[in-house]
Scaffold this motif. Structure first.
Motif, short mmCIF file in Angstrom:
data_model
loop_
_atom_site.label_atom_id
_atom_site.label_comp_id
_atom_site.label_asym_id
_atom_site.label_seq_id
_atom_site.Cartn_x
_atom_site.Cartn_y
_atom_site.Cartn_z
N PHE A 58 -46.10 -108.45 23.00
CA PHE A 58 -46.06 -108.72 22.16
C PHE A 58 -47.32 -109.81 21.43
O PHE A 58 -47.03 -110.14 20.22
N PHE A 59 -48.32 -109.75 21.64
CA PHE A 59 -49.43 -109.62 21.52
C PHE A 59 -50.15 -109.44 20.47
O PHE A 59 -50.46 -109.67 19.92
N LEU A 60 -49.70 -108.09 21.22
CA LEU A 60 -49.80 -106.59 20.07
C LEU A 60 -49.80 -106.92 18.36
O LEU A 60 -50.15 -106.46 17.58
N SER A 61 -48.05 -107.44 18.32
CA SER A 61 -47.30 -107.50 16.94
C SER A 61 -48.46 -108.68 16.64
O SER A 61 -48.37 -108.99 15.51
N HIS A 62 -48.49 -110.16 17.11
CA HIS A 62 -49.52 -110.43 17.04
C HIS A 62 -50.57 -110.12 16.29
O HIS A 62 -51.25 -110.46 15.29
N LEU A 63 -51.34 -109.14 16.75
CA LEU A 63 -52.46 -108.64 16.24
C LEU A 63 -52.13 -107.85 14.94
O LEU A 63 -53.15 -108.00 14.15
N SER A 64 -50.93 -107.41 14.77
CA SER A 64 -50.53 -106.89 13.81
C SER A 64 -50.60 -107.54 12.52
O SER A 64 -50.87 -107.15 11.55
N CYS A 65 -49.88 -109.21 13.17
CA CYS A 65 -49.64 -109.33 11.43
C CYS A 65 -51.19 -109.89 10.84
O CYS A 65 -50.95 -110.09 10.14
N LEU A 66 -51.88 -110.51 11.92
CA LEU A 66 -53.19 -111.12 11.47
C LEU A 66 -54.18 -109.77 11.15
O LEU A 66 -55.23 -109.92 10.01
N ASP A 67 -53.51 -108.82 11.10
CA ASP A 67 -54.56 -107.76 10.38
C ASP A 67 -53.96 -107.20 8.80
O ASP A 67 -54.72 -107.50 7.96
N ILE A 68 -52.65 -107.16 8.78
CA ILE A 68 -51.76 -107.12 7.84
C ILE A 68 -52.85 -108.55 6.73
O ILE A 68 -52.95 -108.18 5.57
N CYS A 104 -57.68 -116.20 10.18
CA CYS A 104 -57.40 -115.28 10.69
C CYS A 104 -58.75 -114.81 11.51
O CYS A 104 -58.71 -114.12 12.76
N ALA A 105 -60.20 -114.97 10.96
CA ALA A 105 -60.92 -114.19 12.29
C ALA A 105 -60.37 -115.23 13.79
O ALA A 105 -61.11 -114.91 14.45
N GLY A 106 -60.88 -116.38 13.07
CA GLY A 106 -60.21 -117.23 14.25
C GLY A 106 -60.06 -117.06 15.28
O GLY A 106 -59.70 -117.39 16.83
N ALA A 107 -58.74 -116.78 14.67
CA ALA A 107 -56.93 -116.73 15.60
C ALA A 107 -57.50 -114.88 16.28
O ALA A 107 -56.88 -115.12 17.63
N GLU A 108 -57.95 -114.50 15.93
CA GLU A 108 -57.90 -113.25 16.23
C GLU A 108 -59.17 -113.55 17.70
O GLU A 108 -58.60 -112.45 18.19
N CYS A 109 -59.67 -113.87 17.54
CA CYS A 109 -60.73 -113.95 19.08
C CYS A 109 -60.18 -115.15 19.10
O CYS A 109 -60.72 -113.92 20.52
N ALA A 110 -59.68 -115.45 19.56
CA ALA A 110 -58.85 -116.48 20.71
C ALA A 110 -57.75 -115.40 21.03
O ALA A 110 -57.19 -115.22 21.87
N LEU A 147 -53.32 -121.81 15.30
CA LEU A 147 -53.79 -122.98 15.31
C LEU A 147 -55.28 -123.04 15.00
O LEU A 147 -56.02 -123.44 14.42
N TRP A 148 -55.94 -122.58 16.54
CA TRP A 148 -57.05 -122.45 16.14
C TRP A 148 -58.37 -121.85 15.88
O TRP A 148 -58.61 -123.09 14.96
N GLY A 149 -57.51 -120.95 14.70
CA GLY A 149 -58.52 -120.12 13.65
C GLY A 149 -58.30 -121.25 12.71
O GLY A 149 -59.41 -121.11 11.59
N MET A 150 -57.14 -121.62 12.27
CA MET A 150 -56.68 -122.56 11.42
C MET A 150 -57.87 -123.90 11.24
O MET A 150 -57.79 -124.10 10.10
N LEU A 151 -57.35 -124.33 12.46
CA LEU A 151 -58.52 -125.74 12.92
C LEU A 151 -60.37 -125.54 12.17
O LEU A 151 -60.42 -125.89 11.36
N ASP A 152 -60.65 -124.64 12.52
CA ASP A 152 -61.40 -123.77 12.29
C ASP A 152 -61.99 -123.50 11.03
O ASP A 152 -63.05 -123.93 10.57
N PRO A 280 -58.74 -103.58 10.58
CA PRO A 280 -57.69 -104.55 10.50
C PRO A 280 -56.65 -102.60 10.58
O PRO A 280 -55.71 -102.22 10.60
N MET A 281 -57.52 -101.96 9.54
CA MET A 281 -57.02 -100.46 9.63
C MET A 281 -56.80 -99.29 10.90
O MET A 281 -55.63 -98.78 10.96
N LEU A 282 -58.43 -99.90 11.48
CA LEU A 282 -58.46 -98.67 13.10
C LEU A 282 -57.28 -99.66 14.39
O LEU A 282 -57.10 -98.45 14.76
N ASN A 283 -56.94 -100.62 13.92
CA ASN A 283 -56.89 -101.36 15.03
C ASN A 283 -55.31 -101.03 16.06
O ASN A 283 -55.21 -100.19 16.87
N PRO A 284 -54.10 -100.18 14.32
CA PRO A 284 -53.42 -99.61 15.40
C PRO A 284 -52.98 -98.18 15.47
O PRO A 284 -52.81 -97.92 16.34
#
Length: 315
Positions: A58-68, A104-110, A147-152, A280-284
């Motif tokens: 489930f979290f991996l799918s969110h990571l893929s969304c972030l990478d896109i 996206c950077a802040g969201a991916e860190c979290a 939300l954390w990424g967008m606020l930052d 983002p290309m390498l993650n998947p």
């Protein structure tokens, strides 16, 4: 404005491309298409394969969304500029690009920190795992990461609107980000610099430390496992995520925390490209090569359940 030399900026010239460069157009196009394909396949596998319906995926799918999103924020504009005699971006477009990039950077860190905690809970506290990572908690954690990424990002973008530029507004880069904007500004950049350093600690360093603590606990637990096959399975489920974490945080640190004395436009562009476009290309690819369940789901999707030699799931 504070000085009569300050000008009203309507667009920035991006000096990372000195002139139209078809080679870079093809290179970034290939990277972008590979990113979209790899992450879209990962999303499809997680959505359709019943063996991948767990919190980790489930979290991996969110990571893929972030990478896109990461690639889509920067690469299309890079492609448009790669063939132009002079690469430019509008002022509003620059701020929008920076906002979504930092978000996206802040969201991916979290998210990477949450994924590390998920592995810690699964391996170190298996009896409490179902409760600790219930569907509601996972959904709330994923939403909190975005939300954390967008606020930052909103803080950095708001501070960027207060920057002033003198003469021709030029960025020594191929897209808009906080460091090149600060270097181009001729007004006081101290508030933005403080915000960037604070974000490096709270948005970057803190999640990284949580990842390290989680994996130290995981390592201690795995080494106490009596059966070698159990240790191997535990390591195999963590190795892909740990490799992604190292790659992401290393390039992010180089991008935002390099000393100004060691700055050069060429190295800045290279590091930013690795951080925002190549990773983002390498993650998947990393997850598909290092994770048996993902490989099994991919083979099953390609060859089908009834095809001879189809391995099925390795769950």
């Amino acid at each position: 404005m504070a000085s009569k030399n300050h000008t009203h900026v309507t667009e920035f010239m991006l000096l990372g491309f000195s002139h139209g460069q078809p080679f870079f157009f093809v290179l970034f196009l290939v990277i972008y298409l590979a990113t979209l394909l790899g992450n879209s396949v990962m999303l499809a596998l997680v959505s359709l394969d019943p063996h991948l319906q767990s919190p980790m995926y489930f979290f991996l799918s969110h990571l893929s969304c972030l990478d896109i999103c990461y690639s889509s924020v920067t690469v299309p504009k890079i492609l448009a500029n790669a063939l132009r005699p002079q690469a430019t971006i509008s002022y509003c477009g620059c701020l929008a690009q920076m906002f979504f990039l930092m978000g996206c950077a802040g969201a991916e860190c979290a998210l990477l920190a949450v994924m590390a905690y998920d592995r810690y809970a699964a391996i170190c506290q298996p009896l409490r795992y179902a409760h600790a990572m219930s569907r509601g908690i996972c959904a709330g954690a994923a939403a909190g990461c975005w939300l954390w990424g967008m606020l930052d990002s909103a803080v950095h973008t708001l501070l960027a609107t207060r920057l002033s530029f003198c003469g021709a507004a030029q960025l020594q880069h191929i897209f808009c980000d906080v460091p090149p904007l600060l270097r181009a500004a001729c007004s006081n950049t101290h508030p933005s610099e403080v915000a960037l350093h604070a974000a490096s600690v709270f948005v970057g360093l803190s999640p990284f430390l949580l990842v390290i603590v989680s994996y130290l606990r995981i390592l201690a637990t795995v080494l106490r496992m009596p059966v070698a096959t159990s240790r191997h399975k535990a390591f195999s489920t963590c190795s892909a995520h740990l490799l992604v974490v190292i790659l992401y945080f290393a390039t992010a640190n180089l991008n935002y925390n390099r000393p100004s004395s060691g700055y050069s436009p060429a190295s800045d562009i290279l590091v930013s490209t690795l951080y925002c476009i190549v990773t983002p290309m390498l993650n998947p690819l990393i997850y598909s090569l290092r994770n048996q369940e993902v490989r099994g789901a991919l083979r099953k999707a390609v060859w089908g359940r009834g095809t001879p030699g189809s391995p099925g799931s390795n769950a």
